[in-house]
Write a protein that holds these residues in place. Structure first.
Motif, PDB file in Angstrom:
ATOM      1  N   VAL A   1       3.351 -40.031  19.405  1.00 19.53           N
ATOM      2  CA  VAL A   1       4.280 -39.006  19.880  1.00 19.53           C
ATOM      3  C   VAL A   1       3.486 -37.886  20.550  1.00 19.53           C
ATOM      4  CG1 VAL A   1       5.960 -37.239  19.216  1.00 19.53           C
ATOM      5  CG2 VAL A   1       6.015 -39.468  18.113  1.00 19.53           C
ATOM      6  N   TYR A   2       3.984 -37.430  21.687  1.00 17.74           N
ATOM      7  CA  TYR A   2       3.373 -36.300  22.393  1.00 17.74           C
ATOM      8  C   TYR A   2       4.420 -35.235  22.672  1.00 17.74           C
ATOM      9  CZ  TYR A   2      -0.166 -39.870  23.282  1.00 17.74           C
ATOM     10  OH  TYR A   2      -1.099 -40.862  23.129  1.00 17.74           O
ATOM     11  N   LEU A   3       4.017 -33.982  22.524  1.00 20.32           N
ATOM     12  CA  LEU A   3       4.836 -32.855  22.952  1.00 20.32           C
ATOM     13  C   LEU A   3       4.350 -32.441  24.323  1.00 20.32           C
ATOM     14  CD1 LEU A   3       6.837 -30.462  22.529  1.00 20.32           C
ATOM     15  CD2 LEU A   3       4.924 -29.233  21.454  1.00 20.32           C
ATOM     16  N   VAL A   4       5.244 -32.480  25.301  1.00 21.70           N
ATOM     17  CA  VAL A   4       4.901 -32.173  26.683  1.00 21.70           C
ATOM     18  C   VAL A   4       5.514 -30.831  27.076  1.00 21.70           C
ATOM     19  CG1 VAL A   4       5.084 -32.927  29.092  1.00 21.70           C
ATOM     20  CG2 VAL A   4       4.790 -34.625  27.258  1.00 21.70           C
ATOM     21  N   VAL A   5       4.693 -29.937  27.591  1.00 26.70           N
ATOM     22  CA  VAL A   5       5.159 -28.602  28.004  1.00 26.70           C
ATOM     23  C   VAL A   5       4.591 -28.286  29.383  1.00 26.70           C
ATOM     24  CG1 VAL A   5       5.285 -27.789  25.622  1.00 26.70           C
ATOM     25  CG2 VAL A   5       3.195 -27.414  26.933  1.00 26.70           C
ATOM     26  N   ASP A   6       5.197 -27.282  30.022  1.00 22.66           N
ATOM     27  CA  ASP A   6       4.634 -26.821  31.295  1.00 22.66           C
ATOM     28  C   ASP A   6       4.002 -25.456  31.103  1.00 22.66           C
ATOM     29  OD1 ASP A   6       6.760 -25.041  31.206  1.00 22.66           O
ATOM     30  OD2 ASP A   6       7.600 -25.614  33.150  1.00 22.66           O
ATOM     31  N   ALA A   7       3.458 -24.895  32.178  1.00 22.80           N
ATOM     32  CA  ALA A   7       2.724 -23.637  32.078  1.00 22.80           C
ATOM     33  C   ALA A   7       3.618 -22.482  31.631  1.00 22.80           C
ATOM     34  CB  ALA A   7       2.072 -23.307  33.422  1.00 22.80           C
ATOM     35  N   ALA A   8       4.909 -22.542  31.965  1.00 21.63           N
ATOM     36  CA  ALA A   8       5.814 -21.433  31.661  1.00 21.63           C
ATOM     37  C   ALA A   8       6.052 -21.268  30.160  1.00 21.63           C
ATOM     38  CB  ALA A   8       7.148 -21.624  32.383  1.00 21.63           C
ATOM     39  N   ILE A   9       5.990 -22.346  29.411  1.00 24.12           N
ATOM     40  CA  ILE A   9       6.280 -22.261  27.974  1.00 24.12           C
ATOM     41  C   ILE A   9       5.060 -22.598  27.123  1.00 24.12           C
ATOM     42  CG2 ILE A   9       8.723 -22.798  28.311  1.00 24.12           C
ATOM     43  CD1 ILE A   9       8.086 -25.645  27.248  1.00 24.12           C
ATOM     44  N   PHE A  10       3.927 -22.780  27.742  1.00 23.26           N
ATOM     45  CA  PHE A  10       2.743 -23.207  26.987  1.00 23.26           C
ATOM     46  C   PHE A  10       2.397 -22.218  25.871  1.00 23.26           C
ATOM     47  CE2 PHE A  10      -1.745 -23.055  25.971  1.00 23.26           C
ATOM     48  CZ  PHE A  10      -2.002 -24.380  25.645  1.00 23.26           C
ATOM     49  N   ALA A  11       2.140 -22.764  24.699  1.00 24.17           N
ATOM     50  CA  ALA A  11       1.655 -21.999  23.550  1.00 24.17           C
ATOM     51  C   ALA A  11       1.169 -23.012  22.533  1.00 24.17           C
ATOM     52  CB  ALA A  11       2.760 -21.135  22.951  1.00 24.17           C
ATOM     53  N   TYR A  12       0.278 -22.586  21.667  1.00 20.38           N
ATOM     54  CA  TYR A  12      -0.152 -23.453  20.585  1.00 20.38           C
ATOM     55  C   TYR A  12       0.872 -23.374  19.449  1.00 20.38           C
ATOM     56  CZ  TYR A  12      -4.775 -24.177  22.632  1.00 20.38           C
ATOM     57  OH  TYR A  12      -5.818 -24.553  23.454  1.00 20.38           O
ATOM     58  N   PRO A  13       1.255 -24.526  18.882  1.00 17.02           N
ATOM     59  CA  PRO A  13       2.156 -24.489  17.728  1.00 17.02           C
ATOM     60  C   PRO A  13       1.575 -23.621  16.618  1.00 17.02           C
ATOM     61  CG  PRO A  13       1.955 -26.733  18.553  1.00 17.02           C
ATOM     62  CD  PRO A  13       0.942 -25.914  19.283  1.00 17.02           C
ATOM     63  N   HIS A  14       2.433 -22.851  15.991  1.00 18.26           N
ATOM     64  CA  HIS A  14       2.002 -21.902  14.957  1.00 18.26           C
ATOM     65  C   HIS A  14       1.239 -22.589  13.828  1.00 18.26           C
ATOM     66  CE1 HIS A  14       2.216 -18.413  12.287  1.00 18.26           C
ATOM     67  NE2 HIS A  14       2.749 -19.182  11.354  1.00 18.26           N
ATOM     68  N   PHE A  15       1.664 -23.797  13.487  1.00 16.01           N
ATOM     69  CA  PHE A  15       1.047 -24.508  12.370  1.00 16.01           C
ATOM     70  C   PHE A  15      -0.007 -25.520  12.829  1.00 16.01           C
ATOM     71  CE2 PHE A  15       5.315 -23.324  10.817  1.00 16.01           C
ATOM     72  CZ  PHE A  15       4.957 -22.570   9.715  1.00 16.01           C
ATOM     73  N   ALA A  16      -0.448 -25.431  14.077  1.00 12.83           N
ATOM     74  CA  ALA A  16      -1.356 -26.440  14.632  1.00 12.83           C
ATOM     75  C   ALA A  16      -2.644 -26.574  13.830  1.00 12.83           C
ATOM     76  CB  ALA A  16      -1.674 -26.115  16.088  1.00 12.83           C
ATOM     77  N   SER A  17      -3.164 -25.455  13.336  1.00 11.27           N
ATOM     78  CA  SER A  17      -4.415 -25.519  12.586  1.00 11.27           C
ATOM     79  C   SER A  17      -4.246 -26.246  11.261  1.00 11.27           C
ATOM     80  CB  SER A  17      -4.972 -24.111  12.338  1.00 11.27           C
ATOM     81  OG  SER A  17      -4.061 -23.344  11.564  1.00 11.27           O
ATOM     82  N   LEU A  18      -3.026 -26.232  10.724  1.00  5.90           N
ATOM     83  CA  LEU A  18      -2.753 -26.922   9.460  1.00  5.90           C
ATOM     84  C   LEU A  18      -2.325 -28.365   9.677  1.00  5.90           C
ATOM     85  CD1 LEU A  18      -0.727 -24.119   7.610  1.00  5.90           C
ATOM     86  CD2 LEU A  18      -3.142 -24.701   7.293  1.00  5.90           C
ATOM     87  N   THR A  19      -1.695 -28.620  10.811  1.00  8.66           N
ATOM     88  CA  THR A  19      -1.126 -29.942  11.070  1.00  8.66           C
ATOM     89  C   THR A  19      -1.972 -30.800  12.005  1.00  8.66           C
ATOM     90  OG1 THR A  19       0.206 -29.017  12.871  1.00  8.66           O
ATOM     91  CG2 THR A  19       1.229 -29.115  10.688  1.00  8.66           C
ATOM     92  N   ASN A  20      -3.044 -30.234  12.519  1.00  9.23           N
ATOM     93  CA  ASN A  20      -3.925 -30.975  13.426  1.00  9.23           C
ATOM     94  C   ASN A  20      -3.166 -31.488  14.650  1.00  9.23           C
ATOM     95  OD1 ASN A  20      -6.478 -32.023  14.179  1.00  9.23           O
ATOM     96  ND2 ASN A  20      -5.916 -34.052  13.426  1.00  9.23           N
ATOM     97  N   GLN A  21      -2.222 -30.699  15.132  1.00 10.04           N
ATOM     98  CA  GLN A  21      -1.507 -31.047  16.365  1.00 10.04           C
ATOM     99  C   GLN A  21      -2.372 -30.586  17.543  1.00 10.04           C
ATOM    100  OE1 GLN A  21       2.112 -28.898  15.680  1.00 10.04           O
ATOM    101  NE2 GLN A  21       3.058 -30.526  14.495  1.00 10.04           N
TER     102      GLN A  21
END
Length: 491
Positions: A334-354
């Protein structure tokens, strides 16, 4: 009942005739002092029954102590009214029936009809709730805010089956963790203040039966074995089975690849005791599973695609709904695809290894970089953008608030693949019980003298698709109360 049903540690049922003496006696004996056990004890005492609670730890622990402190309640609670949201028991019941895997209409109706009174009861016990609303899409409020959307109320098709309303009520506590522990401490103190006797650091090893009826429990404390008699009933409230590797492998093997939340003592003992006494267990193959990619909420405007470059779920779903759909994709990719307008790191990325895989100048570049089938992601994106420009999503009906063409390069992809990203889960299956908490056999007959509530029982929370934050604490407290009250009134 099979009086010689055994566990690896010994028999789970013993005959009362083999008990030489009883160390203690009470009308109602409760196994486990978490949310369900505490509420059962309060109500049993209020009904005039004497109560003994047997708790394996030193007290006030269990899975509730690790929870943020959401209670899923509605129908027009004082908080909903103060924050300007209309809700009714009918709409709450319609929603719960719509999302349920196997809706128990009697329980849902009781829960919806009794939700306002149950909220008032929690406050009367001293559990604090602020009259405030958190408007953002989040997994949990960062502060004391109370009311939040915690389910799929605004997600299609459920928003068409019931009028949406926020029903997640978080205990007034600053921070993302600690509200559950606060609520449990208050309720456990109320139970003890009301006259319940607590036998801590004690593990129940077997139920005691007499003439086909459960009449007590055998326990071990610091190596010493003793027996406690129940004049009326035993209430099992000792958690799920997420920490039992054998049961997880047998019933919910998908959780073997996830971080399992809960108490170290969620070993399924209560379920096994109930089954040994003749009870049936249901929904044992259903987990709660999540790897939330929001907040920030703008990421909901992105799309989730699988190894075929295709979308598979409405991205604005509650995180356990998108989580279980993601885990079930081919090879878990599964991939989450975003563009430059909404780009941000998921808040829990450091915990979830996304992890951020890379940035790409074009969707064609991303498609190649992710090894997706030729043209697949380009077709998906072109179709999505064309409809989003019109405020529509005919494929998955994402709420218009979260629709926007993803057409501002560069583009980025985050890896949410099951097995690479960290998914968190817990078990949802448990003993089949009546609306009053009576443990039921496979044919629906009550096991005499035996009740269950909380994570060892199956009530409202049945699967990840239909789950909403607060369901576990809500049903554990609500049906725990019913079990304690009903057990106390037995002849």
């Amino acid at each position: 009942m099979d009086s010689v049903a055994e566990d690896a540690a010994g028999p789970l049922l013993i005959d009362a005739a083999t008990v030489k003496d009883w160390a203690a006696t009470a009308d109602v004996v409760i196994v486990g002092f978490g949310m369900a056990g505490a509420c059962a004890a309060i109500e049993a005492r209020a009904a005039g029954a004497s109560v003994i609670i047997i708790e394996r730890t030193s007290g006030c622990t269990g899975s509730t102590s690790a929870a943020a402190g959401h209670f899923y309640l509605g129908g027009g609670t004082a908080v909903q009214q103060a924050c300007g949201f209309e809700d009714s028991p009918d709409e709450m019941a319609r929603y719960l029936e719509a999302v349920a895997l196997d809706p128990d209409h009697e329980k849902i109706r009781l829960y919806a009809d009794g939700s306002v009174a149950h909220f008032d009861w929690l406050e009367a016990q001293g559990v604090p709730f602020d009259r405030s609303y958190y408007p953002q899409k989040n997994v949990v409020q960062p502060g004391r805010e109370c009311l939040i959307w915690t389910g799929n109320e605004q997600v299609w098709p459920y928003r068409e089956k019931a009028k949406p309303a926020p029903r997640g009520h978080k205990v007034a506590f600053d921070g993302e963790e600690g509200g559950g522990a606060l609520a449990l401490r208050i309720l456990s103190e109320r139970a003890e203040a009301g006259g319940a006797t607590v036998m801590a650091d004690s593990k129940v090893e077997a139920l005691v039966v007499e003439d086909g009826r459960v009449v007590g429990a055998r326990l071990r404390r610091y190596g010493e074995v003793s027996h406690v008699r129940a004049n009326k009933a035993v209430v099992l409230a000792a958690g799920g089975f997420g920490q039992n590797a054998e049961m997880v492998a047998k019933h919910v093997p998908i959780l073997k690849s996830a971080y399992i939340q809960g108490s170290p003592y969620d070993d399924g003992l209560a379920i096994r005791l109930g089954e040994a006494a003749g009870g049936a267990a249901i929904h044992m193959d259903e987990p709660f599973l999540t790897s939330p990619f929001y907040p920030p909420e703008n990421l909901l405007k992105g799309i989730l695609v699988n190894a075929q470059g295709q979308r598979f779920v409405a991205e604005d779903s509650y995180h356990s709904r998108s989580g279980i759909f993601s885990a079930q994709q081919p090879d878990g990719v599964v991939y989450l695809v975003v563009d430059a307008a909404i780009f941000a790191y998921p808040h829990f990325a450091s915990l979830t290894n996304q992890s951020l895989i890379d940035g790409f100048e074009t969707i064609a570049d991303m498609e190649k970089g992710l090894n997706l089938p030729d043209g697949s992601l380009q077709r998906t994106m072109a179709d999505y953008n064309a409809h989003a420009a019109e405020g529509e999503d005919p494929s998955f009906h994402k709420y218009p608030k979260w629709l926007k063409p993803l057409d501002e390069g560069p583009f980025a992809a985050f890896d949410l693949s099951f097995g690479r990203a960290v998914y968190t889960g817990f078990t949802l299956g448990g003993l089949k019980v009546s609306a009053n908490g009576e443990v039921l056999t496979g044919t629906g007959a009550a096991v005499p003298g035996l009740y269950a509530a909380g994570a060892c029982a199956s009530n409202i929370a049945q699967d990840s698709n239909g789950y909403a934050s607060g369901t576990c604490l809500g049903e554990a407290s609500f049906f725990g109360r019913r079990a304690g009250r009903h057990a106390a009134t037995l002849a």
